[in-house]
Scaffold this motif. Structure first.
Motif, PDB file in Angstrom:
ATOM      1  N   ASP A   1      36.534  39.761  48.221  1.00  0.00           N
ATOM      2  CA  ASP A   1      36.876  39.274  46.879  1.00  0.00           C
ATOM      3  C   ASP A   1      36.276  40.159  45.797  1.00  0.00           C
ATOM      4  O   ASP A   1      36.951  40.566  44.854  1.00  0.00           O
TER       5      ASP A   1
ATOM      6  N   LEU B   1      38.164  42.561  43.004  1.00  0.00           N
ATOM      7  CA  LEU B   1      37.956  42.366  41.561  1.00  0.00           C
ATOM      8  C   LEU B   1      37.373  43.611  40.906  1.00  0.00           C
ATOM      9  O   LEU B   1      37.772  43.990  39.796  1.00  0.00           O
TER      10      LEU B   1
ATOM     11  N   LEU C   1      39.680  33.880  46.539  1.00  0.00           N
ATOM     12  CA  LEU C   1      39.869  33.890  45.094  1.00  0.00           C
ATOM     13  C   LEU C   1      40.549  32.627  44.557  1.00  0.00           C
ATOM     14  O   LEU C   1      40.238  32.181  43.453  1.00  0.00           O
TER      15      LEU C   1
ATOM     16  N   ILE D   1      34.957  34.261  39.041  1.00  0.00           N
ATOM     17  CA  ILE D   1      35.840  35.414  39.200  1.00  0.00           C
ATOM     18  C   ILE D   1      35.695  36.353  38.004  1.00  0.00           C
ATOM     19  O   ILE D   1      35.594  37.576  38.154  1.00  0.00           O
TER      20      ILE D   1
ATOM     21  N   GLN E   1      32.422  38.535  38.061  1.00  0.00           N
ATOM     22  CA  GLN E   1      32.450  39.694  38.957  1.00  0.00           C
ATOM     23  C   GLN E   1      33.391  40.777  38.433  1.00  0.00           C
ATOM     24  O   GLN E   1      33.078  41.973  38.488  1.00  0.00           O
ATOM     25  N   ALA E   2      34.562  40.368  37.914  1.00  0.00           N
ATOM     26  CA  ALA E   2      35.528  41.348  37.401  1.00  0.00           C
ATOM     27  C   ALA E   2      34.951  42.098  36.201  1.00  0.00           C
ATOM     28  O   ALA E   2      35.024  43.333  36.131  1.00  0.00           O
TER      29      ALA E   2
END
Length: 300
Positions: free
Chosen positions: A42, A46, A213, A221, A224-225
């Motif tokens: 994941d 990302l 995700l 999310i 991290q992105a």
């Protein structure tokens, strides 16, 4: 009236410190991904999607031919194999086993050691006695730092797996640095090329890695992105590259020992992970060795 040279120097120092802070907190953010239920796959997806979206406009303007630039396809693909999705998987995978501080001490500490050994045995370089002393102090510090993990003590049970993955990270990064140096690669162009070439591999990654995700909250999310992709993948690269331009490579590198210190503080504050007495002693030794090695001339 301010001195333009002094102002530029101050900007260089600010950029160097900010890049070290971003890299220091990265280990904590990677560790947080475990808490939030994200897999290594994941985070890797990302990271490269976000970084590529940010870097794409600059890459289109700068990389000729697109997306590999002056590196060429063969060299760009080799470097992508070293620091692309597989690198990210190992880094985030290590965070599943070991505290955040382990990543920021072991990998940055061993990178100059592995790089020096490769330079001596592969390129025939010579290193100064002071640098040898600094590298020896780093190794001693990491041995002390990792003692409890390698002994599999109850407080660090299973951490040895993460520590070994962080050793592998240091080896990969050293090979990458050696190749980039031999090929005279530009740091910014390499980052753009390897990020963009990693994107087509992400669907394959989703086939062999668990992807959670859809079941993870959006804020986790987004963290991290934004952090792994935008801040680490683009902003820290720009800041450090500018610091090198203003201060020179040797002076800019002196900010790297700040990384484990930032990780220790942010890990304690954000994750409640407290370093043991042995880990603090080992970290102090490793940071001291890094400073000694960085201040030493590169060749005798």
């Amino acid at each position: 009236m301010s001195n333009p040279a002094s102002s530029r120097l101050a900007i260089g120092f600010a950029f160097g410190i900010l890049s070290a802070v971003i890299w220091g907190v990265q280990s904590v953010v990677s560790r947080q991904s475990v808490v939030d239920g994200l897999s290594a796959g994941d985070v890797t997806i990302l990271r490269f999607l976000a970084a590529s979206l940010v870097l794409l406009p600059f890459a289109i303007a700068r990389l000729k031919p697109f997306p590999v630039g002056k590196l060429g396809w063969k060299r760009a693909l080799i470097l992508t194999a070293i620091v692309g999705p597989s690198y990210s998987l190992i880094l985030v995978g290590g965070a599943h086993f070991a505290p955040a501080l382990h990543s920021s001490v072991i990998s940055p500490g061993l990178i100059p050691v592995a790089t020096a050994l490769l330079a001596v045995f592969v390129l025939g370089d010579r290193i100064s006695p002071l640098r040898v002393i600094g590298l020896a102090i780093i190794v001693a510090g990491i041995v002390v730092f990792s003692f409890e993990a390698m002994a599999n003590t109850p407080t660090r049970e299973g951490a040895w797996i993460g520590d070994l993955l962080f050793v592998l990270i240091a080896l990969l990064w050293s090979v990458f640095g050696l190749l980039a140096r031999r090929w005279g690669a530009d740091a910014v162009e390499v980052t753009m090329a390897t990020c963009l070439l990693s994107v087509p591999l992400l669907p394959l990654l989703a086939l062999v890695q668990p992807v959670n995700l859809l079941s993870v909250p959006l804020p986790a999310i987004a963290l991290q992105a934004l952090y792994q992709g935008v801040l680490v993948g683009a902003v820290a690269l720009f800041l450090y590259t500018e610091a090198v331009t203003i201060l020179g490579a040797a002076r800019a590198a002196l900010f790297l020992p700040l990384v484990p210190v930032v990780t220790a503080l942010s890990g304690a504050i954000m994750l409640g992970e407290q370093a043991s007495t042995l880990e603090i002693a080992g970290m102090a030794l490793a940071v001291t060795g890094m400073v000694v090695a960085l201040r030493a001339p590169s060749s005798a």
